[in-house]
Design a protein around this motif. Structure first.
Motif, PDB file in Angstrom:
ATOM      1  N   TYR A 157       0.838  -1.197   0.000  1.00  0.00           N
ATOM      2  CA  TYR A 157       0.000   0.000   0.000  1.00  0.00           C
ATOM      3  C   TYR A 157       0.878   1.253   0.000  1.00  0.00           C
ATOM      4  O   TYR A 157       0.560   2.248  -0.648  1.00  0.00           O
ATOM      5  CB  TYR A 157      -0.910  -0.002   1.227  1.00  0.00           C
ATOM      6  N   ASN A 158       1.978   1.209   0.771  1.00  0.00           N
ATOM      7  CA  ASN A 158       2.829   2.383   0.894  1.00  0.00           C
ATOM      8  C   ASN A 158       4.266   1.984   1.193  1.00  0.00           C
ATOM      9  O   ASN A 158       4.572   0.827   1.451  1.00  0.00           O
ATOM     10  CB  ASN A 158       2.305   3.340   1.966  1.00  0.00           C
ATOM     11  N   VAL A 159       5.124   2.991   1.117  1.00  0.00           N
ATOM     12  CA  VAL A 159       6.522   2.864   1.501  1.00  0.00           C
ATOM     13  C   VAL A 159       6.762   3.919   2.562  1.00  0.00           C
ATOM     14  O   VAL A 159       6.377   5.081   2.390  1.00  0.00           O
ATOM     15  CB  VAL A 159       7.468   3.078   0.291  1.00  0.00           C
ATOM     16  N   THR A 160       7.372   3.515   3.676  1.00  0.00           N
ATOM     17  CA  THR A 160       7.614   4.450   4.766  1.00  0.00           C
ATOM     18  C   THR A 160       9.087   4.405   5.174  1.00  0.00           C
ATOM     19  O   THR A 160       9.810   3.473   4.840  1.00  0.00           O
ATOM     20  CB  THR A 160       6.744   4.124   6.006  1.00  0.00           C
ATOM     21  N   LEU A 161       9.498   5.421   5.906  1.00  0.00           N
ATOM     22  CA  LEU A 161      10.842   5.470   6.468  1.00  0.00           C
ATOM     23  C   LEU A 161      10.857   6.494   7.586  1.00  0.00           C
ATOM     24  O   LEU A 161       9.925   7.288   7.734  1.00  0.00           O
ATOM     25  CB  LEU A 161      11.885   5.817   5.403  1.00  0.00           C
ATOM     26  N   ASN A 162      11.898   6.460   8.366  1.00  0.00           N
ATOM     27  CA  ASN A 162      12.156   7.481   9.384  1.00  0.00           C
ATOM     28  C   ASN A 162      13.428   8.214   8.991  1.00  0.00           C
ATOM     29  O   ASN A 162      14.342   7.616   8.432  1.00  0.00           O
ATOM     30  CB  ASN A 162      12.356   6.855  10.773  1.00  0.00           C
ATOM     31  N   VAL A 163      13.485   9.503   9.307  1.00  0.00           N
ATOM     32  CA  VAL A 163      14.693  10.282   9.041  1.00  0.00           C
ATOM     33  C   VAL A 163      14.948  11.162  10.255  1.00  0.00           C
ATOM     34  O   VAL A 163      14.027  11.743  10.817  1.00  0.00           O
ATOM     35  CB  VAL A 163      14.555  11.114   7.735  1.00  0.00           C
ATOM     36  N   TRP A 164      16.197  11.211  10.668  1.00  0.00           N
ATOM     37  CA  TRP A 164      16.589  12.016  11.822  1.00  0.00           C
ATOM     38  C   TRP A 164      16.716  13.479  11.409  1.00  0.00           C
ATOM     39  O   TRP A 164      17.299  13.792  10.372  1.00  0.00           O
ATOM     40  CB  TRP A 164      17.913  11.510  12.387  1.00  0.00           C
ATOM     41  N   THR A 165      16.195  14.374  12.224  1.00  0.00           N
ATOM     42  CA  THR A 165      16.277  15.804  11.911  1.00  0.00           C
ATOM     43  C   THR A 165      17.711  16.322  11.978  1.00  0.00           C
ATOM     44  O   THR A 165      17.998  17.380  11.428  1.00  0.00           O
ATOM     45  CB  THR A 165      15.382  16.631  12.843  1.00  0.00           C
ATOM     46  N   CYS A 166      18.609  15.565  12.607  1.00  0.00           N
ATOM     47  CA  CYS A 166      20.021  15.960  12.641  1.00  0.00           C
ATOM     48  C   CYS A 166      20.715  15.653  11.316  1.00  0.00           C
ATOM     49  O   CYS A 166      21.913  15.878  11.179  1.00  0.00           O
ATOM     50  CB  CYS A 166      20.743  15.284  13.801  1.00  0.00           C
ATOM     51  N   ASN A 167      19.957  15.146  10.343  1.00  0.00           N
ATOM     52  CA  ASN A 167      20.483  14.825   9.027  1.00  0.00           C
ATOM     53  C   ASN A 167      19.695  15.619   7.977  1.00  0.00           C
ATOM     54  O   ASN A 167      18.901  15.052   7.220  1.00  0.00           O
ATOM     55  CB  ASN A 167      20.383  13.310   8.781  1.00  0.00           C
ATOM     56  N   PRO A 168      19.903  16.937   7.929  1.00  0.00           N
ATOM     57  CA  PRO A 168      19.102  17.766   7.023  1.00  0.00           C
ATOM     58  C   PRO A 168      19.255  17.404   5.553  1.00  0.00           C
ATOM     59  O   PRO A 168      18.330  17.575   4.767  1.00  0.00           O
ATOM     60  CB  PRO A 168      19.576  19.197   7.300  1.00  0.00           C
ATOM     61  N   GLY A 169      20.419  16.872   5.166  1.00  0.00           N
ATOM     62  CA  GLY A 169      20.600  16.444   3.779  1.00  0.00           C
ATOM     63  C   GLY A 169      19.641  15.331   3.410  1.00  0.00           C
ATOM     64  O   GLY A 169      19.081  15.315   2.314  1.00  0.00           O
ATOM     65  N   ALA A 170      19.435  14.388   4.335  1.00  0.00           N
ATOM     66  CA  ALA A 170      18.491  13.294   4.086  1.00  0.00           C
ATOM     67  C   ALA A 170      17.059  13.807   4.061  1.00  0.00           C
ATOM     68  O   ALA A 170      16.265  13.395   3.215  1.00  0.00           O
ATOM     69  CB  ALA A 170      18.647  12.208   5.147  1.00  0.00           C
ATOM     70  N   VAL A 171      16.740  14.726   4.964  1.00  0.00           N
ATOM     71  CA  VAL A 171      15.383  15.296   4.977  1.00  0.00           C
ATOM     72  C   VAL A 171      15.100  15.965   3.632  1.00  0.00           C
ATOM     73  O   VAL A 171      14.046  15.744   3.019  1.00  0.00           O
ATOM     74  CB  VAL A 171      15.210  16.307   6.137  1.00  0.00           C
TER      75      VAL A 171
END
Length: 157
Positions: A124-138
């Motif tokens: 149905y979907n694809v999810t992930l978590n991203v740390w706010t200390c990694n602005p490049g990933a965000v």
């Protein structure tokens, strides 16, 4: 020619090198939470994940066979839950592109391969978590069209 494929046990050493890079991004951003340099998995644990169909790992290799990136995924299903709808999700546990290959489209290609895989297994979907200390990933994930699903918050005591 580059290729994205499922990881195999022969890739473990290259994947471990990438996992150190991931760890150090998190360690540098949140040394209060992340030790460094280390890896999330041992060689043996990686081999077990590679062999498990519910934890597909994809790698991006270049013309020489060098691994320039990986995407660790976990298939998660909610079925018959009292509150939540029946949903099959592909969770991206980790995407990493080697420092030497960043900005060359490796991460985008890995992400699109993950989407294609998720569609092929009727997620149905694809999810992930991203740390706010990694602005490049965000920024990277935002450019790919991902939007926040939920936000984790904390107070440090």
């Amino acid at each position: 020619m580059t290729i994205i494929r499922r990881a195999k046990s022969a890739d473990v050493d290259d994947i471990l090198k990438l996992l150190v890079q991931v760890n150090m991004v998190h360690h540098n951003g949140r040394p209060d939470l992340f030790k460094g340099p280390t890896t999330k998995y041992s060689s043996d644990e990686l081999c077990k994940l590679i062999a498990d169909e519910s934890t597909p790992i994809f790698v991006f290799s270049d013309e020489t066979g060098s691994i320039l990136g990986h995407a660790f995924c976990i298939v998660k299903e909610t079925v018959g839950d009292r509150l939540l709808a029946d949903v099959k999700t592909l969770y991206i546990d980790d995407i990493c592109v080697d420092e030497s290959a960043r900005g060359q489209g490796v991460g985008t290609k890995l992400y699109h391969a993950v989407l294609e895989y998720a569609r092929s297994i009727n997620c149905y979907n694809v999810t992930l978590n991203v740390w706010t200390c990694n602005p490049g990933a965000v920024e990277f994930y935002t450019k790919l069209g991902l939007v926040p699903q939920k936000i984790g918050m904390e107070t440090i005591l």
